[in-house]
Design a protein around this motif. Structure first.
Motif, PDB file in Angstrom:
ATOM      1  N   ILE A  83      49.042  33.031  27.068  1.00 19.80           N
ATOM      2  CA  ILE A  83      49.117  34.338  27.724  1.00 19.80           C
ATOM      3  C   ILE A  83      49.347  34.154  29.230  1.00 19.80           C
ATOM      4  CG2 ILE A  83      47.734  36.406  28.298  1.00 19.80           C
ATOM      5  CD1 ILE A  83      48.626  36.401  25.428  1.00 19.80           C
ATOM      6  N   GLU A  84      50.188  35.035  29.770  1.00 17.18           N
ATOM      7  CA  GLU A  84      50.545  35.037  31.196  1.00 17.18           C
ATOM      8  C   GLU A  84      51.476  33.883  31.564  1.00 17.18           C
ATOM      9  OE1 GLU A  84      47.790  36.404  34.357  1.00 17.18           O
ATOM     10  OE2 GLU A  84      46.252  36.071  32.833  1.00 17.18           O
ATOM     11  N   SER A  85      51.925  33.102  30.582  1.00 17.46           N
ATOM     12  CA  SER A  85      52.827  32.000  30.916  1.00 17.46           C
ATOM     13  C   SER A  85      54.268  32.473  30.925  1.00 17.46           C
ATOM     14  CB  SER A  85      52.706  30.880  29.880  1.00 17.46           C
ATOM     15  OG  SER A  85      51.487  30.226  30.038  1.00 17.46           O
ATOM     16  N   ILE A  86      55.084  31.727  31.638  1.00 15.79           N
ATOM     17  CA  ILE A  86      56.528  31.938  31.565  1.00 15.79           C
ATOM     18  C   ILE A  86      57.169  30.597  31.241  1.00 15.79           C
ATOM     19  CG2 ILE A  86      56.562  31.966  34.117  1.00 15.79           C
ATOM     20  CD1 ILE A  86      59.272  33.456  33.816  1.00 15.79           C
ATOM     21  N   TYR A  87      57.911  30.586  30.116  1.00 19.52           N
ATOM     22  CA  TYR A  87      58.481  29.342  29.602  1.00 19.52           C
ATOM     23  C   TYR A  87      60.003  29.388  29.607  1.00 19.52           C
ATOM     24  CZ  TYR A  87      53.829  28.370  27.671  1.00 19.52           C
ATOM     25  OH  TYR A  87      52.490  28.122  27.508  1.00 19.52           O
ATOM     26  N   ASP A  88      60.620  28.229  29.559  1.00 22.29           N
ATOM     27  CA  ASP A  88      62.051  28.209  29.281  1.00 22.29           C
ATOM     28  C   ASP A  88      62.224  28.181  27.755  1.00 22.29           C
ATOM     29  OD1 ASP A  88      61.674  25.597  28.442  1.00 22.29           O
ATOM     30  OD2 ASP A  88      63.223  24.732  29.715  1.00 22.29           O
ATOM     31  N   GLY A  89      63.469  27.986  27.275  1.00 20.80           N
ATOM     32  CA  GLY A  89      63.748  28.114  25.852  1.00 20.80           C
ATOM     33  C   GLY A  89      63.037  27.107  24.972  1.00 20.80           C
ATOM     34  N   ILE A  90      62.590  25.983  25.537  1.00 17.29           N
ATOM     35  CA  ILE A  90      61.914  24.991  24.712  1.00 17.29           C
ATOM     36  C   ILE A  90      60.477  24.780  25.197  1.00 17.29           C
ATOM     37  CG2 ILE A  90      63.931  23.791  23.800  1.00 17.29           C
ATOM     38  CD1 ILE A  90      63.753  21.835  26.108  1.00 17.29           C
ATOM     39  N   GLN A  91      59.888  25.853  25.618  1.00 21.41           N
ATOM     40  CA  GLN A  91      58.472  25.938  26.008  1.00 21.41           C
ATOM     41  C   GLN A  91      58.082  25.010  27.149  1.00 21.41           C
ATOM     42  OE1 GLN A  91      55.206  24.861  23.526  1.00 21.41           O
ATOM     43  NE2 GLN A  91      53.975  26.625  24.124  1.00 21.41           N
ATOM     44  N   ARG A  92      58.964  24.816  28.106  1.00 26.47           N
ATOM     45  CA  ARG A  92      58.523  24.125  29.313  1.00 26.47           C
ATOM     46  C   ARG A  92      58.050  25.175  30.306  1.00 26.47           C
ATOM     47  NH1 ARG A  92      63.216  20.123  30.979  1.00 26.47           N
ATOM     48  NH2 ARG A  92      64.322  22.078  30.762  1.00 26.47           N
ATOM     49  N   PRO A  93      56.859  25.014  30.853  1.00 29.73           N
ATOM     50  CA  PRO A  93      56.319  26.046  31.739  1.00 29.73           C
ATOM     51  C   PRO A  93      57.069  26.094  33.069  1.00 29.73           C
ATOM     52  CG  PRO A  93      54.829  24.170  31.623  1.00 29.73           C
ATOM     53  CD  PRO A  93      55.946  23.876  30.687  1.00 29.73           C
ATOM     54  N   LEU A  94      57.722  27.210  33.333  1.00 30.70           N
ATOM     55  CA  LEU A  94      58.577  27.291  34.519  1.00 30.70           C
ATOM     56  C   LEU A  94      57.771  27.241  35.809  1.00 30.70           C
ATOM     57  CD1 LEU A  94      61.165  29.916  33.263  1.00 30.70           C
ATOM     58  CD2 LEU A  94      61.539  27.493  33.705  1.00 30.70           C
ATOM     59  N   GLU A  95      56.557  27.770  35.754  1.00 33.23           N
ATOM     60  CA  GLU A  95      55.750  27.754  36.968  1.00 33.23           C
ATOM     61  C   GLU A  95      55.423  26.309  37.367  1.00 33.23           C
ATOM     62  OE1 GLU A  95      52.415  30.347  36.780  1.00 33.23           O
ATOM     63  OE2 GLU A  95      51.801  29.909  38.841  1.00 33.23           O
ATOM     64  N   SER A  96      55.045  25.490  36.377  1.00 33.61           N
ATOM     65  CA  SER A  96      54.730  24.089  36.687  1.00 33.61           C
ATOM     66  C   SER A  96      55.987  23.326  37.074  1.00 33.61           C
ATOM     67  CB  SER A  96      54.081  23.410  35.483  1.00 33.61           C
ATOM     68  OG  SER A  96      53.101  24.235  34.935  1.00 33.61           O
ATOM     69  N   LEU A  97      57.119  23.659  36.402  1.00 30.36           N
ATOM     70  CA  LEU A  97      58.378  22.992  36.760  1.00 30.36           C
ATOM     71  C   LEU A  97      58.719  23.266  38.216  1.00 30.36           C
ATOM     72  CD1 LEU A  97      60.866  23.538  33.787  1.00 30.36           C
ATOM     73  CD2 LEU A  97      59.858  21.406  34.543  1.00 30.36           C
ATOM     74  N   TYR A  98      58.502  24.501  38.624  1.00 31.51           N
ATOM     75  CA  TYR A  98      58.778  24.896  40.006  1.00 31.51           C
ATOM     76  C   TYR A  98      57.910  24.068  40.961  1.00 31.51           C
ATOM     77  CZ  TYR A  98      58.750  27.963  44.150  1.00 31.51           C
ATOM     78  OH  TYR A  98      58.831  28.468  45.422  1.00 31.51           O
ATOM     79  N   ALA A  99      56.662  23.878  40.567  1.00 28.15           N
ATOM     80  CA  ALA A  99      55.763  23.092  41.418  1.00 28.15           C
ATOM     81  C   ALA A  99      56.212  21.637  41.505  1.00 28.15           C
ATOM     82  CB  ALA A  99      54.342  23.179  40.868  1.00 28.15           C
TER      83      ALA A  99
END
Lengths: 591, 470
Positions: A83-99
């Motif tokens: 909940i509250e997550s934002i993922y790309d198409g293969i469930q990589r968390p975009l917020e953490s990727l951004y970090a």
């Protein structure tokens, strides 16, 4: 074992890579391509040659580079933290990727879908010593103020629950032990995995017979969707598909909302991201983000991951459904998903069917929508869950004979037809009331606590629809011979249907009150419009001039009824009193 | 250690097949040296074992199988950037074309860029005043938006883009835009018109041009917008500039893409365009935007000509699905000498709601354009009805709406290409036009706003009437 399968790239053509030496690999196994560790999935096997769709940009990859098979199909991680997550198409968390990698997406970054560090408070709901089977709820985690996350026994595990302990755990720490009949022990964690291309198991499927309230008048009143139902929203660009989807994601009375932005605009996802935390759920007053999961694979992100995104979304949705919740999934847009399939298919040099789409397009679309439904969930305690799917379709040029639209209409039960003509007049939502349909209409009456009200609503809807139908016929006559040729009654029918269109069907998504209309308010509004119609017809019979009725001041009140806030609803019945009064005055003046 | 090969085996269309290659990578570039010593550039489209398929940017005229040498450069297409690119003109392949010195690069950037993480995006919400009423009033653009102009052959899209480039400012900040202009297959005249216009206003100092004109190699056009956007990203996200990118004309770009696709014998989608046209266009258009924590932004105005003014043609159709709205030019308005001939009804700016209102433009903006749209739509219907049945057959109400539509086109839509209307002027003009209706008819406007703004205009009207009577 399968870790040892290591092949070599022999061909690269866009997102498709062919590797040799892949003996032992299975279809849809996930592989890692080249030293960059790009994630891919096997989509074709010929002897020891495997065709792989790669989820990331393949520039710079060439023959001879290694391909490693992971031996597992593409799976998502399910557990607290979704909940509250934002993922790309293969469930990589975009917020953490951004970090990790900054504003621009790099390649080969591998991050788990669920946060491994965060601790959740696990509270068992059962005692050690009982027998457990897949799907049984053994505990819960207070994931957000809106979602009580149930921890379930994963598939393939059954036996006696030997140990279960309350406490703060990460998703990968052991929380319970299950001993099977043959004595093997299984440690359970809060996280479980599920392959995205397989539907999750259910006990039994049920008929979807309860309306999913959306607060959108044209939808709830005329073309409702049910909990567990499926809807198709096709329309040319600029007709407001995305606004409809956003409105539903905001106001739908589901417990969990999954929003899949599949091959759409980046700024639209940003819009959702900035807006959802601020918007309040009309029922609970909590931010809407507290019940949402976002999947964002925008149009410029790799096409193969776009193909996977709808499966990632629906698997997460099914997981929440299995907890006994009502879940709604919005997919915007399924055409981009179909196009991703087409692109991969072209690169695989498959024989195309219509418009270059692969021959299995219809089957894929059907099996996707079939994952919706109201179900009795697997395991105990006994519970019902529902998963509704609302899919946007973007047909080229708005042409409804498009393969994707047709394949979708075969399987969906609700059709909201968006029309460019309406959008140009800024009539939003631009849902055409004459061509749209819903198979769930008969359940509308159950939406009201008061059964009489429900029956009355049914009649009001039928009456309003008859007027709209009549309008389209009358307008043709007007076009041929002019408005003067109509009887006063017919001319007034035109007036009323205009009122229905402009003051009822038209709804401003950006107005703070108008954006959401409760079922009861819909009933009151429609009742008032039709009440005026009946009173006016009576007055016309009695000889009052139709122009005088048209100019009545109360019509402005009717037009502005939509802006009356929910907590001042008693003002709407008052309008009906004003109507009676003003028409009486007219009649008196006439005599 | 660059590898050279003389193993060309096939040449067809813009493509070349080279064999016995070792270590070629997908997407990398090559130099091709012809027998006479002249040079061409190419890019790898596919590698299979030791066979490599190349596209040649300058076309394959005069290339032979025997004497041509292919050199693998082991890198993707790159643009050398430094702050000195401002004010310069490049070819469609990023080579200086203005006779000036080579760029001494601060860095070299892969022209394909990387997708912006949706989480890193900042929502575009700063209103750009273009001084054009049909845009500012009805379809406002915001910084970071991509808003194409759908035009047709013979319509004045050049004048409109030049006007936007000249007049665009962010309200109240007075900051000027750096302009990145990518010409793809347009005529020398059209390109020169734009350059002259920028030169006159001095904006040329803040501009970077990538020129692939109609007589330049068609395949080069595939790279041109990518060069332009790489320059734009550098200016916006590294040098903190607000960048306005104009891509003219995207239809030519798509045709070049189709040429490659056809030569590769790919299964065509609609009208022979490749099935991946949507994805390809998205890779270009989605590079517009704002990024959290960065000062600069990229606002994009692609121009495309719709073949036969057909909006359902794949190029405008797919563009419309990606961009945040569209400005559509109308041939019928153009014929009636309404200039700029913006067709207000099908035009749309999706991001307008976030860029307007109190504190940004004015509180009445949203309601006002909704009402103008509704009234204009109705007036247009009346106009049509009048052409079928004659004006006499219209009801009084319809006549009123028709008068409104005519007035609207004559006063609101029409303006000079050098007239820079402030947003207040545009909004007030809207009220003035609506003042011909009673308040009851203005259903889309909040009562309070009507009470606040309308009296001014009604009074004037009354005074005029009074003056006439006297």
């Amino acid at each position: 074992m399968s870790e040892t399968i290591q092949g070599k790239v022999v061909k690269v053509a866009g997102p498709v890579v062919v590797a040799e030496g892949m003996t032992g690999a299975r279809m849809y196994d996930v592989v890692r391509v080249s030293k960059l560790n790009l994630i891919g999935e096997i989509v074709e096997l010929h002897g020891d040659l495997a065709s792989i769709q790669v989820y990331e940009e393949t520039v710079g990859i060439g023959p001879g580079e290694p391909v490693v098979n992971t031996g597992v199909p593409l799976s998502v991680e399910l557990g607290p933290g979704l909940i509250e997550s934002i993922y790309d198409g293969i469930q990589r968390p975009l917020e953490s990727l951004y970090a990790v990698e900054g504003a621009f997406m790099k390649r080969g970054t591998d991050l788990p879908g669920l946060n491994r560090e965060k601790k959740w408070h696990f509270k068992p709901t059962v005692e050690a010593g009982i027998k457990v089977n897949p799907g049984d709820i053994i505990g819960e985690v207070d994931e957000s103020s809106l979602v009580m996350h149930k921890i379930m026994i994963p598939a393939g595990v059954s036996g006696t629950l030997q140990k279960i302990t309350e406490g703060d755990y990460t998703v990968v720490q052991d929380i319970a032990t299950v001993v099977a009949e043959d004595g093997t022990e299984t440690q359970l964690q809060m996280m479980q995995k599920w392959p995205v291309r397989n539907a999750r198991n259910v006990q039994r499927r049920l008929a979807p017979n309860e309306i999913l309230r959306t607060g959108q008048r044209v939808i709830d009143t005329f073309f409702p969707i049910s909990k567990g139902g499926t809807a198709c929203v096709p329309g040319p660009f600029g007709t407001g598909k995305t606004v409809v989807q956003h409105q539903l994601a905001k106001w739908v009375d589901a417990e969990v909302v999954i929003y899949v932005g599949c091959g759409e605009r980046g700024n639209e996802m940003t819009d959702v991201l900035t807006e959802f935390p601020e918007l309040k759920d009309p029922r609970t007053g909590e931010p809407l983000m507290k019940r949402s999961v976002l999947i964002a694979n925008t149009s410029n992100m790799p096409v193969a991951a776009r193909e996977a995104s709808v499966y990632t979304g629906i698997t997460i949705a099914e997981y929440f459904r299995d907890m006994g919740m009502s879940v709604a999934l919005m997919a915007d847009s399924t055409s981009r998903w179909a196009e991703a399939m087409r692109e991969i298919s072209t690169r695989l040099e498959e024989m195309p069917a219509e418009e270059g789409y692969p021959a299995y397009l219809g089957a894929r679309i059907a099996s996707f929508y079939e994952r919706a439904g109201r179900v009795q969930c697997q395991g105990g305690p006994e519970r019902e869950g529902a998963l509704s799917i609302i899919g946007a379709v973007s047909p080229p040029g708005g042409d409804l004979s498009d393969s994707v639209v047709q394949a979708t209409l075969h399987v969906t039960k609700v059709f909201w037809s968006l029309q460019g003509r309406l959008a140009y007049q800024r009539h939003f939502p631009a849902i055409d009331w004459l061509t749209s349909y819903s198979f769930y209409k008969q359940y509308l009456k159950n939406c009201f606590d008061d059964a009489d009200q429900g029956l009355e609503m049914d009649n009001l809807v039928a009456e309003a629809m008859a007027l709209l139908e009549k309008e389209s016929n009358l307008l043709e006559i007007v076009r041929l011979v002019g408005a003067e040729a109509l009887s006063p009654q017919d001319r007034f029918a035109l007036e009323t249907s205009r009122t229905i269109r402009e003051d009822y069907l038209h709804q401003n998504a950006f107005h703070k009150v108008d954006t959401y209309t409760s079922m009861l308010k819909q009933y009151e509004m429609l009742k008032t419009i039709l009440f005026f119609h009946k009173q006016a017809l009576k007055a016309i019979e009695a000889g009052v001039d139709i122009n005088d009725i048209s100019k009545l001041k109360v019509r402005e009140d009717i037009a502005r009824a939509k802006y009356i806030p929910q907590d001042e609803m008693e003002k709407i019945p008052q309008i009906r009193e004003t109507i009676e009064k003003q028409i009486k005055e007219l009649q008196a003046a006439g005599v | 250690m660059l590898k050279e090969y003389q193993t060309v085996t096939e040449i067809y269309g813009p493509l070349m097949l080279v064999e016995k290659i070792d270590g070629a990578k997908y997407g990398h570039i090559v130099d091709i040296e012809l027998g006479d010593g002249s040079k061409r550039h190419g890019q790898i489209l596919q590698v299979e074992n030791d066979k490599v398929l190349l596209q040649v940017f300058e076309g394959t005229n005069g290339i032979d199988v025997d004497t041509s040498t292919v050199r693998f450069l082991a890198k993707p297409l790159e643009l050398a950037v430094s702050p000195d690119i401002l004010g310069r003109v490049f070819t469609g392949l990023g080579v200086p074309k203005d006779g000036g010195p080579d760029i001494i690069p601060d860095k070299r950037l892969d022209i394909n860029g990387n997708p912006i993480n949706p989480f890193a995006r900042d929502y575009p919400n700063e209103f750009i005043q273009t001084g054009i009423s049909t845009i500012d009033g009805l379809n406002p653009i915001v910084r970071g938006q991509k808003l194409p102009i759908f035009s047709g052959a013979g319509l004045p899209h050049d004048e409109i883009t030049a006007q936007i480039a000249r007049q665009a400012t962010v309200l109240g900040k007075g900051e000027e835009f750096a302009v990145v202009f990518a010409a793809m297959g347009i005529t020398f005249e059209a390109a020169q018109f734009f350059i002259d216009d920028l030169t006159e206003t001095g904006a040329i100092e803040r501009a970077v041009m990538f020129m692939n004109l109609a007589n330049d190699p068609a395949i080069e056009r595939i790279a041109t917008p990518r060069f332009a956007l790489t320059a734009a990203e550098y200016l916006a996200f590294e040098l903190d500039k607000h960048v306005l990118v104009i891509l003219n004309d995207m239809t030519n770009y798509c045709e070049a893409l189709r040429e490659i696709s056809a030569a590769r014998k790919e299964v065509p989608g609609r009208r022979g365009y490749p099935g991946y046209l949507y994805t390809d266009l998205a890779m270009i258009y989605e590079r517009a935007g704002r990024i959290k924590g960065k000062k600069g932004s990229i606002t994009m105005i692609p121009v495309l000509t719709m073949p036969e003014d057909d909006k359902t043609h794949p190029v405008p159709d797919l563009t419309g699905y990606i961009t945040e709205g569209q400005i559509i030019l109308s041939r019928s308005l153009h014929r009636q000498s309404v200039a700029p001939p913006v067709d207000a009804l099908p035009s749309l700016s999706r991001l307008k709601d976030k860029g307007i209102g109190a504190g940004k433009t004015r509180e009445d903006h949203a309601d006002l354009y909704n009402q103008l749209y509704a009234a204009y739509a109705r007036g247009k219907e009346a106009q049509e009805l009048a052409t079928i049945m004659g004006e006499a057959a219209l009801s009084n109400e319809d006549k009123k709406y028709m008068t409104f539509a005519n007035e609207f086109e004559a006063r609101y839509v029409t303006q000079d290409y050098y007239e820079n209307r402030s947003i207040e002027t545009t909004l007030d003009l809207g009220w003035e036009l609506l003042s011909m209706f009673d308040n009851v008819e203005l259903k889309r406007i909040d009562i309070e706003l009507i009470d606040k703004y309308m009296p001014r205009f009604r009074k004037e009207q009354k005074n005029e009437e009074a003056a006439k009577e006297e």
